[in-house]
Enzyme design. Structure first.
Site, PDB file in Angstrom:
ATOM      1  N   GLU A   1       3.267   1.829  11.484  1.00 14.65           N
ATOM      2  CA  GLU A   1       2.390   2.726  12.233  1.00 14.65           C
ATOM      3  C   GLU A   1       3.095   3.519  13.322  1.00 14.65           C
ATOM      4  O   GLU A   1       2.660   4.599  13.696  1.00 14.65           O
ATOM      5  CB  GLU A   1       1.252   1.896  12.850  1.00 14.65           C
TER       6      GLU A   1
ATOM      7  N   ILE B   1      16.027  -3.903  10.192  1.00 12.21           N
ATOM      8  CA  ILE B   1      15.513  -3.011   9.153  1.00 12.21           C
ATOM      9  C   ILE B   1      15.872  -3.617   7.801  1.00 12.21           C
ATOM     10  O   ILE B   1      17.042  -3.812   7.479  1.00 12.21           O
ATOM     11  CB  ILE B   1      16.124  -1.604   9.317  1.00 12.21           C
TER      12      ILE B   1
ATOM     13  N   ILE C   1       0.832  -1.214   0.000  1.00 16.75           N
ATOM     14  CA  ILE C   1       0.000   0.000   0.000  1.00 16.75           C
ATOM     15  C   ILE C   1       0.860   1.254   0.000  1.00 16.75           C
ATOM     16  O   ILE C   1       0.424   2.323   0.426  1.00 16.75           O
ATOM     17  CB  ILE C   1      -0.996  -0.011   1.173  1.00 16.75           C
TER      18      ILE C   1
END
Ligand code: MOS
Length: 763
Positions: A730, A655, A467
């Site tokens: 988020e 990461i 997304i």
């Protein structure tokens, strides 16, 4: 720490480096087909008609004029729509009720009709000719309406440990405050759109969804066909922020319209329709009580939140659950309540619940720090939760201490004069504020499939979505590493419900779930090659198992002697195979019920019964942690607030891509500035209409509102999953609200307990 240097050529594909997005060129050249770009021969267009009251009944629907309008193929209302079954409840709660099932109106902007015509313009014109009359009801719109009764959220657990009453009694300092957050609306740049085409009883849908499998399941339920008769495609989605997690009524209406006119149909929501049709962050009123000793030790935390829900819908908004895991305080209680109003369905919006709950908790801690005459950072360190405070189990990893230290150093926190109003630049008041963040871990089941072909290239796929987060890119990097290939030898594909099952791109959980599935699929694929080679006298890998080998340069090599090995292509050729394929799966990491209940993942899992801990393992999968440091400059005379610096220090585990990871934190931070200073979905209390449902009226941060942002990643791979990630989609947003409010207090001495912070609150 983030490194932004371009990778050297031979390292391209290596996990961790800031590799460019593999879909970047397609997107910047306009070549990526978003759902609204999909066309078909004989495509018809659907336009929605919405109610202009918030409650009551539709007494008359007059469609005669619309039906006679040029180009109109059908007008569908509750009078001629078929019965549509509601989709099954998912891990995120119930699906929205299906549209056009009766004459009742539950909110302003509810779909009352869909007009299908040859062209979009004809459908738009005819939609204006559908005349609705109402027997209006008396809508419940105001959270403070005395008829409104808060009830426990049926999909969440209230949390408790020790006794808050005792803890407040033991306290030497007590704080009690109420915090309020506004409704915010998800506004992905890509308008939500659905293109539906039937072939007999088979349905193909292009949709702006974050969860193709769920759209497939809901459409199959709605039209009473089998799941494998539905295919949902979402290879490119123009953002989601949670708006694409549910199967909204317009998706069903597009499919219904296509079936009615026996042609493919496109339905694109308008920007105003995005404010009523694809969810929004519910508003909250939150009551926080804190008790502490003079030395800063917390003795009690009590956090109750009341958030809004739609009349016949529900939503999993877990506003207070983050509080249970945040600090090592022996007495703690949280309660999450909902009130039902005649409003469009709220739903997940980036960091649902945590964004609001963290604002209240971290504002209250700042207030407490002032009561105690203690540095806000020291107060947080004093109550650092070395163990998951609700279960007493060790975290799988936690580098929040390092977040505080690295962030404070980069920001220059220790130079802060704590006295409010003490730092000035002429008529501008300068404030420093900070907040801590403990974000829950959340991971669903996921599957992936990996293939290596005779030409030595790999094809890996899963029905996930990207997304805008970088899923295509990081999964290509990961697959390349796991198979010992370069990135340009790997094709990663997603966004097709015919691919292996994937969960939603949501809850910051997809990378861990999909990464684990890809890890499993690639491992099994190498094993499948070894199965061919193991008993093969001609192979230098004879006798080898997965643990005996490494992969590099398109070859499987003996770990003990990398000079001995062979290429995938050689093994395929010798066995006369064109390709080899393996499936992989992931589940919740190393789960037992104790962990599930103990970790905050429970907030997304719903009814798991009591909070009994039956843990047999000693760790709790940890979500991401973070520390936010914010500088604001406030015009003393005008009350104008600018965020001028933000440092985010994040423990995001491993990461996978320094560039896309940094983008996630930056994007989240911009969203947080929106929540802190701008975003406020306003309902007109007379009618229930969203009063600011356009980009002209609904404020979001623009370039001028966004300062330079520093992102530091600390910590290392988390052992809960083989990929070591924690999920960072988020957390960038969370903590910004409190850090800004705390900085505004430091600048001005005014404690603002309501988001967004606006001029009028400061004058
Ligand atoms: Mo996110 S709000 O879980 O898409």
């Amino acid at each position: 720490m983030t490194t932004m240097e371009a990778p050297k050529k031979q390292e391209v594909g290596a996990v961790g480096l800031g590799v460019d997005r593999v879909d970047g060129p397609l997107k910047v050249t306009g070549a990526a087909p978003y759902p609204s770009d999909i066309g078909f021969p004989h495509l018809a267009h659907a336009v929605l008609v919405r109610t202009t009251v918030a409650a009551g009944r539709i007494s008359v629907v007059d469609t005669s004029e619309a039906e006679a309008a040029p180009g109109v193929l059908a007008v569908i209302t509750h009078l001629n729509a078929p019965r549509l079954a509601r989709g099954a409840r998912t891990i995120l709660g119930p699906e929205p009720p299906p549209p056009l099932q009766d004459d009742r109106v539950l909110h302003y902007g509810q779909y009352a009709a869909v007009v299908v015509a040859e062209t979009f313009e004809q459908a738009t014109a005819a939609a204006r000719l559908v005349h609705l009359s109402y027997d209006p009801g008396d809508p419940l719109l105001d959270p403070e309406d005395p008829r409104v009764v808060p009830k426990s959220n049926p999909f969440l657990l209230d949390m408790k440990r020790g006794s808050v009453t005792d803890g407040l009694e033991q306290a030497e300092v007590r704080l009690k405050a109420t915090y309020v957050t506004a409704e915010n609306t998800n506004n992905p740049l890509g308008a939500f759109a659905t293109v539906a085409a039937w072939d007999g009883d088979r349905l193909t849908v292009h949709d702006a969804t974050q969860w193709p499998y769920n759209v497939r399941n809901c459409l199959a339920a709605a039209f009473r066909i089998s799941k494998d008769q539905v295919r949902v495609l979402a290879p490119y989605v123009g953002g989601g922020f949670g708006a694409g997690l549910r199967t909204w009524p317009h998706v069903i209406l597009a499919a219904l319209a296509a079936r009615r006119v026996r042609r493919p149909v496109k339905l694109v929501l308008t920007r105003p329709q995005m404010f009523t049709g694809v969810g929004h962050r519910p508003s909250t009123v939150q009551h926080v009580k804190l008790g502490a000793l003079r030395n800063g030790r917390l003795t009690a935390i009590d956090h109750e939140a009341v958030s809004t829900a739609a009349m016949e819908d529900s939503n999993m908004e877990s506003v207070t659950m983050g509080t249970a895991a945040a600090y090592a305080c022996p007495n703690m209680a949280t309660r999450d309540k909902q009130i039902k109003l005649n409003i469009p369905s709220p739903g997940s919006m980036r960091a649902p619940g945590e964004a609001q709950g963290n604002f209240a908790l971290e504002s209250a801690l700042d207030e407490l720090a002032y009561e105690l005459d203690m540095d806000p950072l020291d107060l947080r360190m004093r109550n650092y939760a070395d163990f998951q405070p609700q279960t007493g189990l060790a975290w799988s990893s936690k580098a929040l201490r390092e977040c505080y230290q690295a962030g404070a150093e980069r920001f220059g926190w220790r130079a802060r004069d704590p006295r409010p109003g003490s730092m000035r630049d002429g008529h501008v008041l300068i404030g420093y504020g900070m907040a801590g963040v403990s974000y829950p871990h959340y991971q669903s089941k996921c599957a992936a499939r990996a293939t290596i072909a005779r030409d030595g290239t790999a094809y890996v796929r899963s029905a996930a979505t990207d997304i805008g987060t970088g899923t295509y890119t990081v999964m290509a990097q990961l697959s390349a590493e796991l198979l010992g290939l370069t990135m340009d030898q790997v094709r990663f594909q997603l966004g097709d419900s015919d691919m292996p099952q994937a969960p939603q791109a949501g809850g910051s959980g997809l990378t861990a779930a999909l990464g684990t599935a890809v890890h499993d699929a690639c491992g099994r694929l190498v094993s499948a090659f070894l199965d061919l080679a193991r008993k093969d006298d001609e192979s230098p890998l004879r006798g080898c198992r997965l643990e005996d080998v490494v992969v590099a340069g398109g070859r499987i090599l003996r770990a003990s002697d990398p000079s001995r090995g062979e290429a995938y292509t050689d093994i395929l050729a010798r066995h006369g195979l064109s390709e080899l394929t393996s499936d992989g799966n992931s589940a919740f990491p190393k789960a037992d019920i104790g962990q599930l209940v103990g970790s905050l993942a429970v907030s997304r899992l719903g009814r798991l019964g009591s909070f009994a801990v039956k843990a047999t393992r000693a760790t709790v999968p940890a979500g991401a942690f973070g520390a936010k440091f914010v500088e604001v400059r406030v015009d003393r005379d005008l009350g104008h607030v600018r965020v001028t610096r933000v440092v985010s220090a994040i423990d995001g585990g491993r990461i996978l891509n320094a560039k896309t990871a940094r983008s996630q934190i930056i994007g989240g931070t911009v969203g947080g500035i929106g929540q802190a200073l701008f975003e406020d979905t306003l309902t007109d209390m007379g009618t229930g209409r969203i009063a600011n449902a356009t980009f002209g009226d609904y404020l979001v941060p623009v370039n001028a509102d966004v300062p330079e942002m520093d992102v530091l990643f600390v910590g290392g791979p988390d052992p809960a999953t083989p990929v070591g990630t924690k999920g960072i989609g988020e957390i960038g947003l969370v903590g910004v609200g409190a850090a800004v409010a705390n900085a505004v207090h430091h600048a001005t001495g005014r404690r603002i307990r309501r988001l967004p912070i606006t001029l009028d609150q400061l004058l």
